[in-house]
Design a protein around this motif. Sequence first.
Motif, short mmCIF file in Angstrom:
data_model
loop_
_atom_site.label_atom_id
_atom_site.label_comp_id
_atom_site.label_asym_id
_atom_site.label_seq_id
_atom_site.Cartn_x
_atom_site.Cartn_y
_atom_site.Cartn_z
N VAL A 209 0.84 -1.20 0.00
CA VAL A 209 0.00 0.00 0.00
C VAL A 209 0.87 1.25 0.00
O VAL A 209 0.63 2.20 -0.76
CB VAL A 209 -0.94 -0.01 1.23
N TRP A 210 1.89 1.28 0.87
CA TRP A 210 2.78 2.45 0.93
C TRP A 210 3.49 2.69 -0.39
O TRP A 210 3.64 3.83 -0.82
CB TRP A 210 3.80 2.23 2.04
N LYS A 211 3.87 1.62 -1.05
CA LYS A 211 4.67 1.74 -2.26
C LYS A 211 3.84 2.07 -3.49
O LYS A 211 4.26 2.87 -4.34
CB LYS A 211 5.44 0.44 -2.47
N TRP A 212 2.66 1.48 -3.62
CA TRP A 212 1.97 1.52 -4.91
C TRP A 212 0.57 2.11 -4.92
O TRP A 212 0.03 2.36 -5.99
CB TRP A 212 1.93 0.11 -5.52
N LEU A 213 -0.07 2.29 -3.78
CA LEU A 213 -1.42 2.85 -3.80
C LEU A 213 -1.35 4.34 -3.49
O LEU A 213 -1.11 4.75 -2.36
CB LEU A 213 -2.33 2.15 -2.80
N GLY A 214 -1.56 5.17 -4.52
CA GLY A 214 -1.54 6.61 -4.33
C GLY A 214 -2.87 7.14 -3.85
O GLY A 214 -3.83 6.40 -3.62
N GLU A 215 -2.95 8.44 -3.71
CA GLU A 215 -4.18 9.10 -3.26
C GLU A 215 -5.16 9.22 -4.43
O GLU A 215 -4.79 9.59 -5.54
CB GLU A 215 -3.83 10.49 -2.74
#
Length: 432
Positions: A209-215
């Motif tokens: 999530v931290w690496k690949w899911l943006g806002e």
Amino acid sequence: MPESGVSRAQQIRTTDTAPQGAPLPGRAATAARRTGLLVTLVLGGLTALPPLSMDMYLPALPAVTDSLHAPAATVQLTLTACLTGMALGQVVVGPMSDRWGRRRPLLLGMAVYVLATALCIFAPSAGLLIAFRLIQGLAGAAGIVIARAVVRDMYDGVAMARFFSTLMLISGVAPVIAPVIGGQVLRLTDWRGIFAVLTGVGLLLTFVVWKWLGETLPPAERHTGGIGDALRTMRALLADRVFTGYMIAGSLAFAALFAYVSASPFVIQEIYGASPQTFSLLFGINSVGLITVGQINGKLLVGRVSLDKALTFGLVVIVAAATALLLMTSGVFGDVGLVPVAAGLFVLMSAMGLAMPNTNAQALMRTKHAAGSASALLGTSQFLIGAIASPLVGIAGEETAVPMAVVQLVCAAGALACFLGLCRPWQRPSAI
């Protein structure tokens, strides 16, 4: 750091809304497809975490009962606590995500989930295990509610309904493999090892999530009000009779499903004498049925048959299957054995593939500007009613499956009645 989630949402919306005959340039189209696949996998992982947390633990329930010297009803409260936490957590996280965006509340929730799951490994008593599971559920709620809100940020109409069915395919893999993994872990270690594996899964998903899911929620579209504004938004949503009808119908259908989830380890293993591995196999087969019907809904029915018609058929089948299970478990047909009961459970679970995605899609279709709050209400209702259903299935002890069937039938009939009475699909032209 990950690229802007706003640009990702825009890419996906562009591919969904581009007219035929005017495709994106090759490089942009490829990037959009890759972005859509990546977001799908991340959201699928988030929605898979709750069933993974619940179902991987199911084969260990009898072992937990023996290890902690607690009655079965008390151990079942570890499921109820986790569900209650997931319900209450969504009420908080949903409005938070409408105000501060999707990304920060999600990462915070995932971090707390990992910590609470690690604490479950060392729980010395049933009471502390229940407490840690409650915290685990409160934190894990972030993944559930925000995943649905992200879908609403990116999609609408037919595309949203299809995406929910795709999420069911991905998240449905979790209940297929979770009991099998749980059964194999029990061969190597005790029930505490299951929570060690879940801790590792939580760490991995947090990193993804931290690496690949943006806002996906731009600042201009966020709500700036406080708790009062969030409560007014939820009140307005509940005042929508049709939204409330879909919410309650979906929640009661979920409760019928969770009555099976909560009771099946004891019904299959204790009453019918199956091994943990056999239970895991049957649970996996039922999950395959749910996934298959969900994909039929998303790939074949959506766009050809109205969601309300598919939902009606699914709820009717669930009621019929629950009725058959009650007749079998109460001895009307004599001692029927495991196979007919397993067949009835398979039909009931498979029909959930029509009920769950369509209630969510139809409810969220009415909540364009408050997706986080709407998702929170949907999830809170589902998990609260599921938490109530969980202890009821063991109210008569471990020697009969009748309470499970009664709870399933009452919930299924209630879901159908609420859908017809509140949504009144014959009075509204179906949008899709």
